[in-house]
Design a protein around this motif. Structure first.
Motif, PDB file in Angstrom:
ATOM      1  N   GLN A 141       0.819  -1.220   0.000  1.00 52.34           N
ATOM      2  CA  GLN A 141       0.000   0.000   0.000  1.00 52.34           C
ATOM      3  C   GLN A 141       0.844   1.258   0.000  1.00 52.34           C
ATOM      4  N   ARG A 142       2.131   1.127   0.296  1.00 53.63           N
ATOM      5  CA  ARG A 142       3.032   2.272   0.216  1.00 53.63           C
ATOM      6  C   ARG A 142       3.217   2.751  -1.221  1.00 53.63           C
ATOM      7  N   PHE A 143       3.001   1.840  -2.165  1.00 54.45           N
ATOM      8  CA  PHE A 143       3.286   2.138  -3.570  1.00 54.45           C
ATOM      9  C   PHE A 143       2.074   2.021  -4.488  1.00 54.45           C
ATOM     10  N   SER A 164      -0.426  -5.109   5.140  1.00 56.75           N
ATOM     11  CA  SER A 164      -0.616  -6.111   4.095  1.00 56.75           C
ATOM     12  C   SER A 164       0.727  -6.636   3.604  1.00 56.75           C
ATOM     13  N   ASN A 165       0.693  -7.824   3.035  1.00 59.12           N
ATOM     14  CA  ASN A 165       1.844  -8.432   2.372  1.00 59.12           C
ATOM     15  C   ASN A 165       1.350  -9.165   1.144  1.00 59.12           C
ATOM     16  N   VAL A 166       2.159  -9.164   0.093  1.00 58.97           N
ATOM     17  CA  VAL A 166       1.874  -9.947  -1.106  1.00 58.97           C
ATOM     18  C   VAL A 166       2.814 -11.148  -1.127  1.00 58.97           C
ATOM     19  N   TYR A 167       2.251 -12.322  -1.426  1.00 56.61           N
ATOM     20  CA  TYR A 167       3.040 -13.549  -1.509  1.00 56.61           C
ATOM     21  C   TYR A 167       2.948 -14.090  -2.928  1.00 56.61           C
ATOM     22  N   MET A 168       4.095 -14.159  -3.607  1.00 61.97           N
ATOM     23  CA  MET A 168       4.197 -14.685  -4.966  1.00 61.97           C
ATOM     24  C   MET A 168       4.941 -16.010  -4.917  1.00 61.97           C
ATOM     25  N   THR A 169       4.245 -17.093  -5.223  1.00 60.49           N
ATOM     26  CA  THR A 169       4.802 -18.435  -5.045  1.00 60.49           C
ATOM     27  C   THR A 169       4.730 -19.207  -6.350  1.00 60.49           C
ATOM     28  N   GLU A 402       4.326   6.513   2.569  1.00 63.58           N
ATOM     29  CA  GLU A 402       5.452   5.606   2.288  1.00 63.58           C
ATOM     30  C   GLU A 402       6.050   4.995   3.551  1.00 63.58           C
ATOM     31  N   MET A 403       5.708   5.532   4.715  1.00 62.77           N
ATOM     32  CA  MET A 403       6.243   5.022   5.974  1.00 62.77           C
ATOM     33  C   MET A 403       5.258   4.090   6.686  1.00 62.77           C
ATOM     34  N   HIS A 404       4.102   3.842   6.089  1.00 59.85           N
ATOM     35  CA  HIS A 404       3.053   3.092   6.762  1.00 59.85           C
ATOM     36  C   HIS A 404       3.496   1.670   7.091  1.00 59.85           C
TER      37      HIS A 404
END
Length: 465
Positions: A141-143, A164-169, A402-404
């Motif tokens: 969400q920072r970008f 949040s985190n995105v996981y690419m597997t 950007e610091m979130h």
């Protein structure tokens, strides 16, 4: 809208936040979620499950799987983050550990494959393809504006930080071993298919993250495939693991998390010290000294326990008769670290209060109410002996997106105002949200009324109608 819902497990008033016009083009399907208000957004996020049903039957209790066959929703989810986004952001400068982690679960253990320094997309893609490693992207969400938009609404809805985190597997691989988290989790499947297994908690509503060995977790209570457009919720403490099935394309999912350190226990820890400090001013018993050498005892004597229990009962009785608590650090921490209001663009603009200054005959109205807290606390500019209560207003309008959620490594600043306690009734009038004339504020002089309105206007907290 979603067509199929599968509740899993053992079955038997906010205001809309004003925002500026967006500057970037959103996906054509962006209207599949309702951003009119925090409540309408959450309702659309878990649709067709009703909000009342969700909190009565699932929240902090058991997982919920919502499987949908909706191409427009799947397309929208896919737009939230992709490998092409990762490639673009690598050119802007990403770092291992801070922005991305590269890892793989091998024999039930997490193996971290991070390099040092800047992350290059070609190296990430090489580890992804050849080592079948998962790429974990921190706080996208920072970008990504649309994730800022989503999580800002959720922070308003829950009144708690939302990360949040995105996981690419890649296919035939798993990034993390079985574990549980200390957050409420919402999983959005963005691309491909992911095989999930959930297990009964060993620590219900856990207050810390922990990896659990395979021989302890037993058999799965839930075993299913998550596909694009699907949503999964599970409470903190739920043991889980996920893998991308072999023979299929890579999988990308988004984990949205909230309610970390947001329990009644945390509230008590946060409130009790201020409550004791305040009551001790009038209760001489709380100011009397402890028995000599009490801190040197190996065990707490029975008479000391009785004394402490009596003090706790006194605090409980005093608490029930109080109109307001002292300022809590939880409130300040939330406001200090949350996202600013969403307004699109590059996230570097600031709120403009407008050209019209508030005067005595003007009508004013509070704005960005979901981004402001009003509280009472001791005057921090005076010594302990002379401390008087003040009214504090903290807001997140100037927070840096950007610091979130970047942790303690980032120095954050709390933005706000303070007023004498005599202003509390006037502020409560404004906080009701209805338009009010400045001259009708409950203050003694016209000068005080105008100065209060001007202070709030300067911080963009009110509109002049």
């Amino acid at each position: 809208m979603p067509k199929k819902v599968k509740p899993t497990g053992n079955e038997s008033e906010e205001e809309s936040v004003p925002c500026k016009q967006m500057k970037e083009d959103l996906p054509d399907s962006f209207s599949v979620l309702n951003f009119d208000s925090p409540s309408s957004f959450f309702e659309s996020l878990i649709s067709p499950i009703k909000v009342e049903t969700f909190f009565k039957e699932f929240w902090e209790q058991k997982p919920l799987l919502i499987q949908r066959d909706d191409p427009s929703l799947a397309k929208y989810y896919q737009s939230l983050f992709s490998l092409s986004d990762l490639k673009r952001l690598c050119r802007q400068g990403l770092y291992y550990g801070r922005d991305v982690n590269v890892c793989r679960c091998i024999s039930g253990k997490k193996k971290v494959l991070n390099k040092d320094g800047k992350a290059q997309f070609l190296q990430l893609r090489k580890d992804f393809d050849q080592k079948r490693a998962t790429i974990q992207f921190h706080q996208p969400q920072r970008f990504k504006d649309e994730l800022w938009r989503i999580q800002e609404k959720l922070e308003c809805y829950f009144g708690s930080l939302v990360g949040s985190n995105v996981y690419m597997t890649p296919a035939g691989s798993q990034g993390l071993p079985p574990h549980y988290d200390d957050v409420e989790v919402f999983i959005l499947q963005l691309e491909g298919t992911k095989h999930w297994r959930l297990y009964s908690p060993t620590v219900p509503l856990a207050h810390a993250y922990s990896v659990e060995p395979e021989d302890r977790i037993g058999t799965p209570t839930h075993d299913f495939l998550l596909k694009p457009g699907d949503l999964l919720y599970f409470p903190r403490g739920t043991i889980h693991q996920a893998e991308t099935p072999s023979g299929l394309a890579h999988s990308i999912h988004l984990t949205i998390s909230t309610y970390q350190n947001n329990s009644w226990g945390d509230c008590l820890l946060d409130s009790i010290s201020g409550l004791v400090f305040d009551i001790a001013k009038d209760d001489v018993a709380l100011r009397s000294g402890m028995p000599r050498r009490m801190l040197m005892n190996v065990e707490t004597p029975a008479d000391v326990k009785r004394k402490l229990s009596g003090f706790l009962r006194t605090l409980a009785d005093q608490l029930e008769g109080r109109k307001e608590l002292l300022s809590s650090e939880m409130k300040k921490d939330f406001i200090m670290h949350r996202l600013p209001p969403f307004y699109g663009g590059n996230g570097t603009e600031t709120m403009d209060p407008g050209e019209k200054l508030p005067r005595l005959d003007n009508i004013i109205r509070l704005q960005f109410k979901d981004h402001i807290v009003l509280t009472v606390g001791p005057d921090q500019n005076q010594s302990d002996e002379a401390q008087q209560k003040m009214v504090y207003i903290y807001h997140s309008l100037k927070n840096v997106r950007e610091m979130h959620m970047m942790g303690k490594e980032v120095e954050s600043e709390i933005y706000g105002l303070r007023f004498p306690l005599s202003h509390v009734d006037a502020l409560k009038q404004i906080w009701c949200g209805s338009p009010i004339c400045v001259k009708d504020l409950k203050l003694h002089t016209d000068e005080e009324k105008e100065n209060l309105a001007l202070s709030l206007w300067t911080e963009s907290l009110i509109q002049v109608l």
